[in-house]
Design an enzyme around this catalytic site. Sequence first.
Site, PDB file in Angstrom:
ATOM      1  N   ASP A  48      -7.254  -0.754   4.967  1.00  0.00           N
ATOM      2  CA  ASP A  48      -5.927  -0.712   5.595  1.00  0.00           C
ATOM      3  C   ASP A  48      -6.067  -0.821   7.117  1.00  0.00           C
ATOM      4  O   ASP A  48      -5.292  -1.504   7.788  1.00  0.00           O
ATOM      5  CB  ASP A  48      -5.217   0.589   5.208  1.00  0.00           C
ATOM      6  CG  ASP A  48      -5.264   0.807   3.711  1.00  0.00           C
ATOM      7  OD1 ASP A  48      -4.651   0.019   2.985  1.00  0.00           O
ATOM      8  OD2 ASP A  48      -5.952   1.752   3.258  1.00  0.00           O
ATOM      9  N   HIS A  72      -4.094   6.146   0.835  1.00  0.00           N
ATOM     10  CA  HIS A  72      -4.310   4.703   0.609  1.00  0.00           C
ATOM     11  C   HIS A  72      -3.306   4.267  -0.460  1.00  0.00           C
ATOM     12  O   HIS A  72      -3.619   4.182  -1.645  1.00  0.00           O
ATOM     13  CB  HIS A  72      -5.737   4.416   0.143  1.00  0.00           C
ATOM     14  CG  HIS A  72      -5.894   3.008  -0.355  1.00  0.00           C
ATOM     15  ND1 HIS A  72      -5.796   1.914   0.473  1.00  0.00           N
ATOM     16  CD2 HIS A  72      -6.072   2.506  -1.596  1.00  0.00           C
ATOM     17  CE1 HIS A  72      -5.919   0.817  -0.235  1.00  0.00           C
ATOM     18  NE2 HIS A  72      -6.081   1.138  -1.495  1.00  0.00           N
TER      19      HIS A  72
END
Length: 328
Positions: free
Chosen positions: A159, A187
């Site tokens: 990410d 996440h």
Amino acid sequence: MSTPVKIAVTGAAGQICYSLLFRIASGELLGRDQPVQLRLLEITPALKALEGVVMELDDCAYPLLDSVVIGDDPNHVFDGVNLAFLVGARPRSKGMERGDLLEANGAIFKPQGRALNDHAADDVKVLITGNPANTNALIALSNAPDIPAERFNALTRLDHNRAAGQLAIKAGVPVADVSHVTIWGNHSATQYPDVFNARIRGEQASTVIDDTAWLENDFLPTVQKRGAAIIEARGASSAASAAKATIDHMHDWVLGTPEGDWVSMAVPSDGSYGVPEGIVSSFACTTADGSYTIVEGLEVSDYSQAKIDATVAELTEERDAVRSLGLV
Ligand code: NAX
């Protein structure tokens, strides 16, 4: 040459590992003078496919690859390991509720946590990539009481890298000019990629880009939902970029973050920024001498705090769910 570092990798016949294993064996993880032993775990039906991957590793003739051990018993595969990559996990199948998903992954990460506890080397570091990564890390660490909790991390570096890439493209600069990116929280699609602390050529990214509508309506959802976009386009989930991020995380954890920058790591919360202890949440971290430190004192506006609170709320719900299943 020094003694080989023993590296466990689970889900070794899967698509992320088809990229990850070759990068580890080539020296990208620990440097071009550090031999490694790979210890690869799969479920029994995937062992034949794994044998094929090992043939390819042999055929690469990597000078740093000392040996490869494979098996379907974590107690054997995790024996003496210094680093463990837990990549294999149970994906969500059609119609599966979140509780079922957490339970199915508990059946994987609870025994793997125990096996690491009983058989890994004293200095073991464990990185969980398999989803739901943060809560799988919580399950594993909860079942490994003899290993310090902070040796269990979950992956939000993908990410982080995605956010850096998007900022670089928008600003028209090389990605090397983007620094101080922070992913907060889980996440998952609730994660919060923070542009207010991020910098482009040393200046606040949100000032350089100066386009609130883009930041809110493009940047945030693009990073949050990038995994789904890749599945939609490629017909398969991100693999090469996930392997690269997995390498980046462990590389920096072992060898240190660059001077003057930080990275995003999901780590057991110590209560910083109002994130409750007892969950594994992503923070800005620096690393040195094999340990990480959560960066303290970052400016968090009311806007950012609300986003952090939302993703942390999801993590505490997941924690409550696995607690009620007796997994932590
Ligand atoms: P694949 O389905 O290609 O491979 C997973 C492998 O794990 C399979 O070979 C399977 O046999 C194995 N496995 C299942 N249970 C196991 C067990 N108990 N012990 C050992 N091996 C086991 O998935 P892949 O694309 O490689 O993704 C792996 C995991 O990474 C998934 O959970 C996926 O959701 C997750 N991801 C996490 C990311 C992150 O940033 N944290 C991003 C990429 C990826 O989506």
